[in-house]
Design an enzyme around this catalytic site. Structure first.
Site, PDB file in Angstrom:
ATOM      1  N   HIS A   1      35.266  26.762 -48.178  1.00 41.77           N
ATOM      2  CA  HIS A   1      36.659  26.945 -48.623  1.00 41.77           C
ATOM      3  C   HIS A   1      37.603  26.026 -47.857  1.00 41.77           C
ATOM      4  O   HIS A   1      38.719  25.773 -48.292  1.00 41.77           O
ATOM      5  CB  HIS A   1      37.097  28.409 -48.493  1.00 41.77           C
ATOM      6  CG  HIS A   1      37.346  28.840 -47.079  1.00 41.77           C
ATOM      7  ND1 HIS A   1      36.337  28.997 -46.156  1.00 41.77           N
ATOM      8  CD2 HIS A   1      38.492  29.114 -46.420  1.00 41.77           C
ATOM      9  CE1 HIS A   1      36.860  29.367 -44.992  1.00 41.77           C
ATOM     10  NE2 HIS A   1      38.164  29.446 -45.133  1.00 41.77           N
TER      11      HIS A   1
ATOM     12  N   LYS B   1      26.416  26.831 -38.841  1.00 41.30           N
ATOM     13  CA  LYS B   1      25.631  26.987 -37.602  1.00 41.30           C
ATOM     14  C   LYS B   1      24.325  26.226 -37.763  1.00 41.30           C
ATOM     15  O   LYS B   1      23.802  26.111 -38.873  1.00 41.30           O
ATOM     16  CB  LYS B   1      25.320  28.475 -37.364  1.00 41.30           C
ATOM     17  CG  LYS B   1      24.955  28.790 -35.937  1.00 41.30           C
ATOM     18  CD  LYS B   1      26.172  28.730 -35.054  1.00 41.30           C
ATOM     19  CE  LYS B   1      26.069  29.518 -33.811  1.00 41.30           C
ATOM     20  NZ  LYS B   1      27.399  29.865 -33.316  1.00 41.30           N
TER      21      LYS B   1
ATOM     22  N   SER C   1      37.361  23.419 -29.616  1.00 42.05           N
ATOM     23  CA  SER C   1      36.660  22.400 -30.412  1.00 42.05           C
ATOM     24  C   SER C   1      37.614  21.785 -31.434  1.00 42.05           C
ATOM     25  O   SER C   1      37.578  20.594 -31.702  1.00 42.05           O
ATOM     26  CB  SER C   1      35.485  23.034 -31.159  1.00 42.05           C
ATOM     27  OG  SER C   1      34.342  23.062 -30.355  1.00 42.05           O
TER      28      SER C   1
HETATM   29  N1  GLU Z   1      28.963  27.874 -30.674  1.00 39.51           N
HETATM   30  C1  GLU Z   1      30.288  28.299 -30.472  1.00 39.51           C
HETATM   31  C2  GLU Z   1      30.578  29.558 -31.286  1.00 39.51           C
HETATM   32  O1  GLU Z   1      29.682  30.306 -31.616  1.00 39.51           O
HETATM   33  C3  GLU Z   1      31.301  27.191 -30.676  1.00 39.51           C
HETATM   34  C4  GLU Z   1      31.390  26.600 -32.050  1.00 39.51           C
HETATM   35  C5  GLU Z   1      32.267  25.371 -32.124  1.00 39.51           C
HETATM   36  O2  GLU Z   1      32.906  25.016 -31.151  1.00 39.51           O
HETATM   37  O3  GLU Z   1      32.283  24.770 -33.187  1.00 39.51           O
HETATM   38  O4  GLU Z   1      31.695  29.900 -31.544  1.00 39.51           O
END
Ligand code: GLU
Length: 479
Positions: free
Chosen positions: A70, A111, A370
């Site tokens: 989205h 993920k 991030s």
């Molecule tokens: N792995 C981290 C989380 O579960 C960070 C993800 C990111 O920074 O994109 O939120």
């Protein structure tokens, strides 16, 4: 543990996340088709690729799941663990979508997972695996600053992110925004200051905000504020150790219990977290820390049962289940990890009057920073570069003017404190603090305005679903 039981653990975790969604969705009144679209994983890429390890070729199992398109790009970490399976990665990608919506980070959720035990491989082997995984993603257009942007997760860090960046840059040399293809990079390689501590710092800001409401604390039999509250932390990885350090140093919280793979320790009078991290570096274990009661490896889950105000599970999913939930004594469960409390266990904790600060909100500090890193990469400039000196000079002039008008002098220390332009770390921390405070208040409002919503998690999911649905409405295919 057998392969199948790991897969069914993944299945249970995914189901748990779907249960949370359904519970919140029931309060929205949105059409079924729209809810189904929000809920479904949009793209699941399962791969197998060969990597030379020693004299043999090993076939590596890996995944990248983009849960929701989205918004673009999609975003989420890459996990290196023996436990990785498709359902687990789907569950984690799903959580990322809601997490981003809750903290107003304009990404869809994703993920990645590579099914290896990273501690069994040499750095050279890990580099080969990481570069090959990245190449597979590039081949299928599953990575890029406007497509899908990975980050660190369990078992990965700055080092892996710089390999990903370098591999991407090698293939896409003419992409001016190539640095935005991955976040969590070292500061020297287009990373942003404050990303490493971000999840832990966000966890602390979230706990501090939750503890600031007098009436909410009174319902738990606690005083407002973090000062003097006791904390138990499961896991001393990046998230657990930063949460503990910042909660102790900036929040005056007292760490009284900690667990790691080698066991658990408990010391009601308080454990100085810096001393403990130093002790672990020196001895390779937390066991035997002076003055603490020690629990061996097999009993390390006892950490969940320690008496304390705030329990912080900061390791992996499904740590508080129907098996141990009745022995949990903490008043507040602060989910620093993703999915540490199963949906069944959550019901029991709510019934027992405990507060759960949910993962989808509480550990969103990582993806928030991030987002800042990605913005820095797209702007090709460090935060604060344009205004730091200008602000500093303006504040200095202001202080001098006040001195002249009042005839009083401020000392050098005071001048440094007032007349300071914000650098990158100040801006990142302040952006993170603002994000965590306002997201908590949004969730709390949703809960207060919907008396049938019994937990902060359902309120958080409800808030996320409403935000995501308005993006889909804009597509015009939903009523
Ligand atoms: N792995 C981290 C989380 O579960 C960070 C993800 C990111 O920074 O994109 O939120």
């Amino acid at each position: 543990m057998t392969k199948n039981s790991k897969a069914s653990e993944g299945q249970r975790f995914y189901q748990s996340v779907q249960n949370y969604f359904d519970k919140a969705a029931a309060h929205t009144g949105l059409p079924t088709g729209l809810l189904e679209q929000i809920k479904a994983c949009n793209a699941v890429y399962q791969m197998r690729f060969p990597v030379k390890i020693g004299d043999e070729v090993k076939v590596i199992e890996a995944y990248r799941v983009q849960h929701s398109h989205h918004r673009s790009p999609t975003k989420g970490g890459i996990r290196y663990s023996n436990h990785v399976n498709q359902q687990e990665v789907m569950a984690l990608a799903t959580l990322m979508t809601y997490k981003c919506a809750i903290v107003d980070v304009p990404f869809g959720g994703a993920k990645g997972g590579v099914k290896i035990n990273p501690w069994e491989y040499s750095p050279e082997e890990l580099e080969r695996i990481t570069r090959r995984y990245t190449t597979e993603l590039i081949k299928r257009d599953f990575i890029g600053p406007s497509i899908d942007v990975p980050a660190p997760d369990y078992g990965t860090g700055e080092r892996e992110m710089s390999w990903i960046y370098d591999t991407y840059r090698t293939f896409k040399g003419n992409d001016i925004d190539a640095a935005g293809c991955v976040t969590g990079k070292p500061v020297t390689q287009n990373g942003v200051r404050g990303r490493t501590e971000a999840t832990g710092r966000g966890v602390f800001y979230g706990i501090r905000e939750a503890c600031s409401f007098k009436e909410d604390m009174a319902a738990l039999g606690l005083e407002p504020g973090t000062e003097g509250k006791t904390m138990v932390v499961q896991g001393l990885g990046n998230v657990g150790s930063n949460t503990a350090k910042i909660s102790q140093d900036e929040g005056g919280m007292v760490i009284i219990g900690v667990s790691e793979v080698e066991g658990a320790i408990y010391k009601p009078s308080g454990i100085d977290i810096h001393d403990l991290l130093h002790y672990r570096k020196e001895h390779g274990t937390i066991i035997g820390f002076p003055g603490a009661e020690s629990y061996p490896k097999e009993q390390r889950l006892a950490v969940m049962e320690f008496e304390c105000d705030v329990l912080v599970p900061a390791a992996l999913e499904s740590q508080i289940t129907m098996d141990n939930v009745h022995r949990v004594k903490a008043k507040i469960i602060a989910e620093a990890a993703n999915g540490p409390v199963t949906s069944g266990a959550q019901e029991e904790l709510i019934k027992a009057g405990r507060m759960i600060i949910p993962d989808v909100y509480l550990n969103a500090g990582g993806v928030t920073v991030s987002y800042f890193e990605w913005l820095k990469n797209l702007s090709h400039m460090r935060f604060g570069r344009m205004e730091k000196r200008f602000n500093e000079n303006t504040y200095r002039n202001l202080v001098s003017l006040v001195e002249k008008m009042t005839g009083k002098q401020v000392n050098e220390q005071e001048r440094m404190l007032i007349a300071r332009g914000a650098g990158e770390i100040d801006l990142v921390r302040s952006g993170l603090e603002e994000t965590m405070i306002s997201a908590y208040n949004q969730i709390r409002e949703v809960k207060l305005n919907n008396p049938k919503v019994s937990s902060l998690r359902t309120a958080a999911f409800l808030n996320a679903i409403n935000k995501i649905s308005s993006d889909y409405m804009a597509l015009g295919i939903f009523p």
